[in-house]
Write an enzyme that holds these catalytic residues in place. Structure first.
Site, PDB file in Angstrom:
ATOM      1  N   ASN A  10      89.497 121.661 -47.819  1.00 12.42           N
ATOM      2  CA  ASN A  10      90.127 122.595 -47.353  1.00 12.42           C
ATOM      3  C   ASN A  10      91.193 122.291 -46.154  1.00 12.42           C
ATOM      4  OD1 ASN A  10      88.596 124.708 -48.690  1.00 12.42           O
ATOM      5  ND2 ASN A  10      87.007 124.096 -47.846  1.00 12.42           N
ATOM      6  N   GLY A  11      90.214 121.656 -45.245  1.00 11.67           N
ATOM      7  CA  GLY A  11      90.920 121.407 -43.767  1.00 11.67           C
ATOM      8  C   GLY A  11      92.222 120.465 -43.969  1.00 11.67           C
ATOM      9  N   GLU A  58      91.507 113.171 -57.076  1.00 13.58           N
ATOM     10  CA  GLU A  58      92.130 114.260 -56.437  1.00 13.58           C
ATOM     11  C   GLU A  58      93.637 113.840 -56.137  1.00 13.58           C
ATOM     12  OE1 GLU A  58      88.640 116.678 -53.467  1.00 13.58           O
ATOM     13  OE2 GLU A  58      89.901 114.907 -52.829  1.00 13.58           O
ATOM     14  N   GLN A  81      81.973 115.435 -36.013  1.00 11.15           N
ATOM     15  CA  GLN A  81      80.717 115.673 -36.152  1.00 11.15           C
ATOM     16  C   GLN A  81      79.896 114.714 -35.446  1.00 11.15           C
ATOM     17  OE1 GLN A  81      80.465 118.617 -37.225  1.00 11.15           O
ATOM     18  NE2 GLN A  81      81.189 118.949 -39.362  1.00 11.15           N
ATOM     19  N   THR A 123      85.212 120.650 -34.107  1.00  7.84           N
ATOM     20  CA  THR A 123      85.335 121.391 -35.103  1.00  7.84           C
ATOM     21  C   THR A 123      86.736 121.390 -35.525  1.00  7.84           C
ATOM     22  OG1 THR A 123      84.481 123.664 -36.196  1.00  7.84           O
ATOM     23  CG2 THR A 123      85.558 123.566 -34.074  1.00  7.84           C
ATOM     24  N   CYS A 133      88.740 128.028 -43.042  1.00  8.09           N
ATOM     25  CA  CYS A 133      89.848 128.074 -43.969  1.00  8.09           C
ATOM     26  C   CYS A 133      89.502 127.672 -45.388  1.00  8.09           C
ATOM     27  CB  CYS A 133      90.962 127.038 -43.683  1.00  8.09           C
ATOM     28  SG  CYS A 133      90.311 125.422 -43.424  1.00  8.09           S
ATOM     29  N   MET A 144      75.648 119.020 -29.584  1.00  9.48           N
ATOM     30  CA  MET A 144      75.924 120.731 -30.048  1.00  9.48           C
ATOM     31  C   MET A 144      76.329 120.629 -31.443  1.00  9.48           C
ATOM     32  SD  MET A 144      79.454 121.374 -27.834  1.00  9.48           S
ATOM     33  CE  MET A 144      79.808 122.805 -28.515  1.00  9.48           C
ATOM     34  N   HIS A 204      74.487 125.492 -39.406  1.00 11.64           N
ATOM     35  CA  HIS A 204      74.567 125.626 -40.926  1.00 11.64           C
ATOM     36  C   HIS A 204      73.004 125.259 -41.595  1.00 11.64           C
ATOM     37  CE1 HIS A 204      79.145 124.717 -40.880  1.00 11.64           C
ATOM     38  NE2 HIS A 204      78.951 125.628 -40.882  1.00 11.64           N
ATOM     39  N   ARG A 250      77.603 120.532 -48.210  1.00  8.07           N
ATOM     40  CA  ARG A 250      77.791 120.053 -46.770  1.00  8.07           C
ATOM     41  C   ARG A 250      76.822 120.664 -45.952  1.00  8.07           C
ATOM     42  NH1 ARG A 250      81.616 122.987 -44.121  1.00  8.07           N
ATOM     43  NH2 ARG A 250      83.166 123.853 -45.276  1.00  8.07           N
TER      44      ARG A 250
HETATM   45  P1  NAI Z   1      85.485 120.425 -48.075  1.00  4.21           P
HETATM   46  O1  NAI Z   1      84.188 120.563 -48.575  1.00  4.21           O
HETATM   47  O2  NAI Z   1      86.684 121.088 -48.504  1.00  4.21           O
HETATM   48  O3  NAI Z   1      85.498 119.001 -48.568  1.00  4.21           O
HETATM   49  C1  NAI Z   1      85.712 118.790 -49.983  1.00  4.21           C
HETATM   50  C2  NAI Z   1      86.614 117.156 -49.574  1.00  4.21           C
HETATM   51  O4  NAI Z   1      85.703 116.119 -49.086  1.00  4.21           O
HETATM   52  C3  NAI Z   1      86.823 116.882 -51.200  1.00  4.21           C
HETATM   53  O5  NAI Z   1      87.910 117.591 -51.713  1.00  4.21           O
HETATM   54  C4  NAI Z   1      86.983 115.165 -50.959  1.00  4.21           C
HETATM   55  O6  NAI Z   1      88.611 115.172 -50.428  1.00  4.21           O
HETATM   56  C5  NAI Z   1      86.369 114.885 -49.862  1.00  4.21           C
HETATM   57  N1  NAI Z   1      85.042 114.390 -50.212  1.00  4.21           N
HETATM   58  C6  NAI Z   1      83.913 115.091 -50.657  1.00  4.21           C
HETATM   59  N2  NAI Z   1      83.107 113.951 -51.091  1.00  4.21           N
HETATM   60  C7  NAI Z   1      83.437 112.919 -50.973  1.00  4.21           C
HETATM   61  C8  NAI Z   1      83.197 111.479 -51.259  1.00  4.21           C
HETATM   62  N3  NAI Z   1      82.196 111.078 -51.584  1.00  4.21           N
HETATM   63  N4  NAI Z   1      84.138 110.594 -50.809  1.00  4.21           N
HETATM   64  C9  NAI Z   1      85.351 110.777 -50.418  1.00  4.21           C
HETATM   65  N5  NAI Z   1      85.893 112.036 -50.300  1.00  4.21           N
HETATM   66  C10 NAI Z   1      84.885 113.026 -50.298  1.00  4.21           C
HETATM   67  O7  NAI Z   1      85.623 120.284 -46.528  1.00  4.21           O
HETATM   68  P2  NAI Z   1      86.484 120.954 -45.414  1.00  4.21           P
HETATM   69  O8  NAI Z   1      86.063 122.714 -45.623  1.00  4.21           O
HETATM   70  O9  NAI Z   1      87.995 120.413 -45.645  1.00  4.21           O
HETATM   71  O10 NAI Z   1      85.841 120.456 -44.045  1.00  4.21           O
HETATM   72  C11 NAI Z   1      86.201 119.387 -43.465  1.00  4.21           C
HETATM   73  C12 NAI Z   1      85.285 119.131 -42.269  1.00  4.21           C
HETATM   74  O11 NAI Z   1      85.508 120.383 -41.482  1.00  4.21           O
HETATM   75  C13 NAI Z   1      83.730 119.358 -42.791  1.00  4.21           C
HETATM   76  O12 NAI Z   1      83.140 118.397 -41.494  1.00  4.21           O
HETATM   77  C14 NAI Z   1      83.467 120.713 -42.019  1.00  4.21           C
HETATM   78  O13 NAI Z   1      82.085 120.858 -41.972  1.00  4.21           O
HETATM   79  C15 NAI Z   1      84.381 121.010 -41.173  1.00  4.21           C
HETATM   80  N6  NAI Z   1      84.854 122.491 -41.014  1.00  4.21           N
HETATM   81  C16 NAI Z   1      85.320 123.103 -41.950  1.00  4.21           C
HETATM   82  C17 NAI Z   1      85.453 124.555 -41.815  1.00  4.21           C
HETATM   83  C18 NAI Z   1      86.272 125.358 -42.732  1.00  4.21           C
HETATM   84  O14 NAI Z   1      86.447 126.311 -42.770  1.00  4.21           O
HETATM   85  N7  NAI Z   1      86.667 124.539 -44.077  1.00  4.21           N
HETATM   86  C19 NAI Z   1      85.219 125.203 -40.505  1.00  4.21           C
HETATM   87  C20 NAI Z   1      84.944 124.357 -39.559  1.00  4.21           C
HETATM   88  C21 NAI Z   1      84.147 123.013 -39.643  1.00  4.21           C
END
Ligand code: NAI
Length: 397
Positions: free
Chosen positions: A15-16, A41, A117, A142, A147, A206, A211, A322
């Protein structure tokens, strides 16, 4: 290297990474590449963009459109010449990305954990040790956005943008030529306003509560019967869940206070979850009376559901999501490690780690000790040889 002013690499494919790719590739003076190491991907994303551009939708309905220069799974294609690397993946894959990019860093580069993190500071210092003359490393507490991907590779939706985001500088070797914080702010735009915190260790002290606290509170006493619908994650918070988050948060704050007292470092930015939420989301929260209402009435959290798996008869929780696989080993266990260093007991954190590790099929702690067989898969400071207050103080410089 491109004649464009910023040569940016986004690490990740979730997502990010989609939001970053959508926004940054729409900019005139920016060359944006993507490195995604996960499965296939990169191929899927490239295929999705064969005849199209990315579209990122903002909460007010406006959109940006753009196409990253290159999306690759090979660091040799995209790392050399990059002056800003934004790592936006769950913490359990930071190790893989940091190790993949490290050999190709040979000019001054800013590397950002977006977000970093807890424990990012220990891990990034360890992996990037040999490149320390080239890198400035930062960590954001964060992601600036709530998103979700709407269509892989093509469409992503921002549900909410934080007003401000705390950022720590972990290591700065830019020697005054580039201010890494200003560099990041100019790339992200405003909001969010980036706020440099006093000390990078604050980021590990913090944000580890929400979660795991919501997961534990919702599923600890679940009867195992599939649910007919996916329950709301933040907006479905009940009194018990709010108490679980608060109790975790209180212990985390005590650890921060103790380290502060013993080291003399003022963790000015260490806020309770309630303070952090109200500060970050502002008017998106219609009722900021208490922690529960800030979660339930936060517009940025609209529609976000518990991670669930569809099974015969309904939905069951996905305990490998996660919210546990990241926030226990790269959240609560890191805080637990710091509590150990200053000799503090953490009964609530221990209980939630014990529950979470059982759901994850791991053993991080045994009783109250960090002796489980999977402790090396966490970012507890002890994993990096930081075992005493003296070790921690040496690392904090
Ligand atoms: P996400 O859940 O969309 O991430 C999935 C992606 O992580 C996969 O598409 C891949 O690219 C990568 N991934 C997963 N397993 C993997 C592996 N074994 N090896 C390599 N890559 C791997 O995560 P998102 O939503 O983009 O979040 C990124 C960070 O931001 C996380 O730390 C999350 O906690 C934090 N965050 C996310 C928010 C959101 O609204 N999406 C809000 C606040 C924080």
């Amino acid at each position: 290297m491109s004649s464009k002013t910023q040569n940016i690499l986004i690490c990740g494919g979730g997502n990010g990474a989609h939001v970053l790719a959508g926004i940054l590739s729409s900019r005139e003076n920016t060359q944006t590449n993507v490195l995604t190491l996960h499965d296939n991907e990169a191929d899927i994303w490239n295929k999705a963009l064969e005849n199209d551009v990315m579209c990122c939708t903002f909460p007010n309905g406006s959109e940006t459109r753009g196409r990253p220069n290159m999306i690759s799974k090979n660091p040799a294609d995209v790392v050399p010449g990059t002056n800003l690397i934004l790592i936006s993946v769950p913490a359990f894959s930071h190790d893989r990305y940091l190790k993949a990019i490290e050999p190709y860093i040979c000019c001054p580069t800013t590397i950002v954990g977006l977000p970093g993190q807890p424990g990012f500071e220990f891990q990034s210092r360890d992996i990037l040790r040999k490149k320390s003359q080239f890198v400035s490393v930062m960590s954001a507490v964060t992601l600036p956005w709530a998103c979700r991907i709407v269509e892989y590779g093509r469409k992503v939706k921002i549900n909410g943008t934080k007003k401000s985001v705390n950022v720590a500088i972990i290591k700065d070797t830019s020697k005054g030529t580039v201010n890494p914080l200003l560099q990041l702010q100019s790339v992200l735009g405003t909001p969010p306003a980036l706020n440099k915190i006093n000390h990078f260790l604050e980021l590990s002290l913090m944000f580890a509560s929400v979660h795991p606290g919501l997961m534990y509170g919702r599923w600890k006493y679940w009867d195992g019967i599939p649910l007919s619908a996916e329950p709301l994650f933040y907006q479905g918070t009940d009194d018990f869940q709010a108490k679980c988050v608060t109790d975790l948060d209180d212990e985390i704050q005590l650890v921060a206070k103790e380290i502060s007292k013993r080291t003399g470092v003022d963790f000015q930015g260490c806020a309770s979850m309630y303070d952090w939420l109200t500060r970050s989301y502002g008017s998106a929260i219609s009722n900021p009376s208490n922690l529960k209402t800030t979660l339930v009435t936060n517009k940025a959290y609209e529609g976000m559901v518990h991670p669930m798996i569809k099974v015969k008869g309904g939905y069951v929780p996905d305990f490998k999501h996660r919210y546990l696989s990241e926030d226990v080993p790269f959240g609560l266990v890191v805080v637990k490690g710091m509590a150990k260093i200053v000799g503090l007991k953490t009964p609530v954190i221990d209980e939630v780690i014990r529950w979470g590790q059982q759901k994850l099929g791991k053993v991080y702690i045994e009783g109250t000790e960090l002796t489980g067989e999977h402790i090396c898969e966490t970012r507890a400071p002890q994993v990096y040889g930081i075992k005493t207050l003296k070790d921690l103080q040496a690392m904090m410089k």
